[in-house]
Design an enzyme around this catalytic site. Sequence first.
Site, short mmCIF file in Angstrom:
data_model
loop_
_atom_site.label_atom_id
_atom_site.label_comp_id
_atom_site.label_asym_id
_atom_site.label_seq_id
_atom_site.Cartn_x
_atom_site.Cartn_y
_atom_site.Cartn_z
N GLY A 45 8.90 9.99 -3.39
CA GLY A 45 8.81 8.43 -2.99
C GLY A 45 10.08 7.78 -2.92
O GLY A 45 11.04 8.45 -3.25
N LEU A 46 9.82 6.47 -2.71
CA LEU A 46 11.01 5.47 -2.59
C LEU A 46 11.91 5.63 -3.90
O LEU A 46 13.12 5.96 -3.95
CB LEU A 46 10.56 4.25 -2.37
CG LEU A 46 11.55 3.12 -2.73
CD1 LEU A 46 12.74 3.27 -1.55
CD2 LEU A 46 10.85 1.58 -2.32
N HIS A 94 5.57 -1.91 3.18
CA HIS A 94 5.86 -3.17 2.58
C HIS A 94 6.67 -3.96 3.80
O HIS A 94 6.87 -3.55 4.53
CB HIS A 94 6.62 -2.96 1.21
CG HIS A 94 5.50 -2.67 0.20
ND1 HIS A 94 5.59 -1.44 -0.49
CD2 HIS A 94 4.60 -3.21 -0.62
CE1 HIS A 94 4.73 -1.26 -1.39
NE2 HIS A 94 3.97 -2.60 -1.54
N PRO A 117 8.98 -3.71 -11.72
CA PRO A 117 10.17 -4.09 -10.66
C PRO A 117 9.45 -5.18 -9.74
O PRO A 117 8.30 -5.15 -9.63
CB PRO A 117 10.26 -2.62 -10.04
CG PRO A 117 9.35 -1.95 -10.16
CD PRO A 117 8.60 -2.53 -11.53
N TRP A 125 5.33 -11.11 11.02
CA TRP A 125 3.88 -11.81 10.73
C TRP A 125 4.05 -12.69 9.58
O TRP A 125 4.84 -12.55 8.67
CB TRP A 125 3.06 -10.46 10.06
CG TRP A 125 2.66 -9.53 11.24
CD1 TRP A 125 2.72 -9.73 12.52
CD2 TRP A 125 2.04 -8.31 10.80
NE1 TRP A 125 2.48 -8.60 13.03
CE2 TRP A 125 1.94 -7.45 12.25
CE3 TRP A 125 1.74 -7.43 9.80
CZ2 TRP A 125 1.31 -6.20 12.51
CZ3 TRP A 125 1.03 -6.35 10.07
CH2 TRP A 125 0.74 -5.63 11.26
N TYR A 168 -5.67 -2.72 -6.72
CA TYR A 168 -4.24 -2.11 -7.10
C TYR A 168 -3.86 -3.02 -8.55
O TYR A 168 -3.53 -2.23 -9.35
CB TYR A 168 -3.41 -2.13 -6.14
CG TYR A 168 -2.07 -1.82 -6.41
CD1 TYR A 168 -1.81 -0.49 -6.27
CD2 TYR A 168 -1.04 -2.59 -6.79
CE1 TYR A 168 -0.48 0.04 -6.51
CE2 TYR A 168 0.19 -2.23 -7.08
CZ TYR A 168 0.50 -0.89 -6.85
OH TYR A 168 1.98 -0.23 -7.06
N GLY A 214 5.46 11.43 -8.35
CA GLY A 214 5.70 10.79 -7.09
C GLY A 214 7.19 10.72 -6.92
O GLY A 214 7.91 9.87 -6.34
#
Length: 323
Positions: free
Chosen positions: A19-20, A188, A172, A210, A145, A16
């Site tokens: 990714g972030l 997210h 985290p 939202w 998940y 990964g």
Amino acid sequence: MTEVTGPVAKRILVTGGTGLVGKAIEKVVADGEGRPDEKWIFVSSRDADLTNAAETKALFEQHKPTHVIHLAAMVGGLFKNIRYNLDFWRRNIHINDNVLHSAYETGVQKVVSCLSTCIFPDKTTYPIDESMIHNGPPHSSNFGYSYAKRMIDIQNRGYFEQHGCRFTAVIPTNVFGPHDNFNIEDGHVLPGLIHKVYLAKQTGSALTVWGTGKPRRQFIYSLDLAQLFLWVLREYDEVEPIILSVGEEDEVSIKEAAEAIVEAMDFRGELVFDATKADGQFKKTASNAKLRRYLPGFQFTPFRQAVKETCAWFSTNYANARK
């Protein structure tokens, strides 16, 4: 930095890696936190399909890592989780089992996997800590998940008890920063809001958030998390997981987070909360007491500063950002 003579002592594979969190680790390593005896290898889904056992094994045999930071996962925001709980369960179970078993089979010395605070029981007392992971079912919105991530802790324990493997995991709280997924539907909350403010500013429309804005979250800047990942990889010797988070006193409401983004991006329009949309869990306050016992002096980037840097990155990189 002195050149290493002979083979490097550590070959660190980051799944990964684009990714972030992977990008944050890459930046922190490049900015001087890497060590001369470390070779860092960042891989993504383009390098191997980690849901496939043979491809995963081939990746490990190709790079021969001594250490692994396992970030790869199928991830998404609240509404994507609600729709695809089975997919989240199956894909993440396959990925995690393939990575951990390939690490074991190829003699990897240490694996640090990445969990999430959503794995904790829905009905619990606060603050949550590392001992409470398996005390009850997670929130129903993302049970697929959450259970898949919990199973990493079970596997780590199994590999340690049966084979003596030093596999561990970090938990985290809500991570954000440059290279996040800014998709409004599937991302997210924070990156989704940043994208919404950007678009509302372009069109001159109101900003609709939202939910009620009342749920509270602890946010951790990806570059702070990257620093802590390096510490865990090098120094943390427990198999038991560790929560990586700002303190309980640094929790902010979604409303406060939205206001921080509005300020960072100089948005002058109206701010509206759509209470017909789901809020998700009201709070999931985590204790960072264990982290503080190890690193009492660690300095987190102030939330508003981290939001400002993330908004600036998104505005600059809008054309190429994940969205």
